[in-house]
Design a protein around this motif. Structure first.
Motif, PDB file in Angstrom:
ATOM      1  N   GLY A 117       1.334  -1.578  -0.148  1.00 28.24           N
ATOM      2  CA  GLY A 117      -0.183   0.310   0.330  1.00 28.24           C
ATOM      3  C   GLY A 117       0.640   1.157  -0.110  1.00 28.24           C
ATOM      4  N   ILE A 118       1.803   0.744  -0.228  1.00 28.83           N
ATOM      5  CA  ILE A 118       3.732   2.484   0.147  1.00 28.83           C
ATOM      6  C   ILE A 118       3.221   3.172  -1.095  1.00 28.83           C
ATOM      7  N   HIS A 119       3.079   4.768  -1.002  1.00 27.11           N
ATOM      8  CA  HIS A 119       2.410   5.016  -2.440  1.00 27.11           C
ATOM      9  C   HIS A 119       4.688   5.961  -2.900  1.00 27.11           C
ATOM     10  N   SER A 149      -1.071  -1.526  -8.721  1.00 29.30           N
ATOM     11  CA  SER A 149      -1.539  -0.618  -8.259  1.00 29.30           C
ATOM     12  C   SER A 149      -2.775  -0.251  -8.535  1.00 29.30           C
ATOM     13  N   ARG A 151      -5.857   3.235  -6.917  1.00 31.51           N
ATOM     14  CA  ARG A 151      -5.422   4.662  -6.793  1.00 31.51           C
ATOM     15  C   ARG A 151      -7.043   4.643  -5.853  1.00 31.51           C
ATOM     16  N   THR A 155      -3.305   8.971  -5.006  1.00 26.96           N
ATOM     17  CA  THR A 155      -2.092   9.127  -4.802  1.00 26.96           C
ATOM     18  C   THR A 155      -2.660   7.738  -5.200  1.00 26.96           C
ATOM     19  N   ARG A 156      -1.618   7.139  -5.615  1.00 25.26           N
ATOM     20  CA  ARG A 156      -1.535   6.090  -6.259  1.00 25.26           C
ATOM     21  C   ARG A 156      -0.704   4.747  -5.478  1.00 25.26           C
ATOM     22  N   HIS A 157      -1.225   3.412  -4.531  1.00 32.33           N
ATOM     23  CA  HIS A 157      -0.849   2.760  -3.732  1.00 32.33           C
ATOM     24  C   HIS A 157      -0.453   1.572  -3.844  1.00 32.33           C
ATOM     25  N   GLU A 171      -7.530  -0.935  -0.275  1.00 29.00           N
ATOM     26  CA  GLU A 171      -7.960   0.166  -0.044  1.00 29.00           C
ATOM     27  C   GLU A 171      -7.393   0.026   2.186  1.00 29.00           C
ATOM     28  N   ALA A 174      -3.518   0.294   2.109  1.00 29.78           N
ATOM     29  CA  ALA A 174      -3.175   1.805   1.465  1.00 29.78           C
ATOM     30  C   ALA A 174      -3.629   3.086   2.893  1.00 29.78           C
ATOM     31  N   ARG A 177      -0.807   2.866   6.100  1.00 30.72           N
ATOM     32  CA  ARG A 177       0.061   3.410   5.591  1.00 30.72           C
ATOM     33  C   ARG A 177      -0.145   4.711   6.431  1.00 30.72           C
TER      34      ARG A 177
END
Length: 253
Positions: A117-119, A149, A151, A155-157, A171, A174, A177
């Motif tokens: 889930g890191i962006h 990925s 979105r 923001t794209r995770h 979700e 993400a 995070r």
């Protein structure tokens, strides 16, 4: 002449000095990764490799300065003085190393696997690399099906392929995070029921900030408000989210 990575600046300084002395300097370079040529948009990757070596040869000749004028279908050359010129032809050889963990691509996969889930910007901070090189590798990894990925807003995770097939799990990962979201979920799990006002007091957070993140969790169906008559509705984490946190190994610390 062979110039190592740390001495490439010396080559550039030498060329500049020669140009200032009146020499016309021409540089013709090809970039190679081992024995395979790489494209121009991959040159930015050189900084991420273990070693880049410049190998080049020098050749001196002379050239005539002047202008060419087209007049009545004929070309008339007005020649000026003859000046010496220097031709530098060589290759930039890049050694990417045999261990995949020494490459940026492997480091990207390692970070995404450990921090699902890191962006993009958080990943760049972890790796301390050029954004262009990072985006280039991510594009290739997504095309290869190794990274997916998701979105959320703008923001794209990022996730390793196979992490989960459910959008709500993505979700959840993400949102977790974010440190404030983690604290809210932790407190909700620690208490059987807790209100937003109590969260604000226990976590020493502004009520508006708690309200903002609770709204995100409600929209993602991660928490719900219990129906209680006559007072503020307490929050609880939904069962599916509790199970997903455990099954996916999502860290709340």
């Amino acid at each position: 002449m062979s110039v190592g990575t740390r001495n490439k600046g010396l080559l550039a300084a030498t060329v500049m000095a020669l140009m200032m002395s009146g020499l016309a300097v021409f540089l013709i370079f090809t970039v190679q990764n081992g024995s395979t040529a790489i494209s121009a948009n991959e040159i930015s990757e050189i900084a991420t490799m273990q070693q880049a070596t410049v190998d080049c040869d020098f050749g001196f000749s002379s050239m005539k300065t002047g202008t060419s004028v087209i007049l009545e279908d004929t070309i008339t050359n007005t020649l000026g003085s003859i000046i010496p010129s220097l031709l530098i032809i060589g290759t930039i050889s890049v050694d990417a190393g045999e261990d995949k963990h020494d490459t940026l691509r492997a480091r990207i996969l390692h970070e995404i696997e450990n921090f699902p889930g890191i962006h993009l910007r958080e990943l760049r901070r972890h790796l301390d690399c050029a954004m262009g090189a990072l985006q280039y590798h991510l594009s290739n990894l997504e095309e290869a099906g190794l990274v997916v990925s998701h979105r959320m807003g703008n923001t794209r995770h990022l996730f390793i392929d196979g992490f989960t097939s459910e959008e709500r799990n993505m979700e959840l990962a993400a949102l977790i995070r974010n440190a404030t979201v983690r604290s809210i979920i932790q407190q909700c799990l620690a208490e059987s029921e807790i209100t937003q006002a109590e969260l604000s007091r226990v976590l020493s957070l502004d009520k508006s900030l708690v309200s903002y993140y609770v709204s995100s969790l409600l929209d993602a169906d991660i928490v719900q408000k219990l129906k209680v008559f006559g007072r503020e509705k307490p929050l609880v984490v939904k069962e599916w989210a509790v199970k997903a946190i455990a099954d996916l190994g999502l860290a709340l610390e």
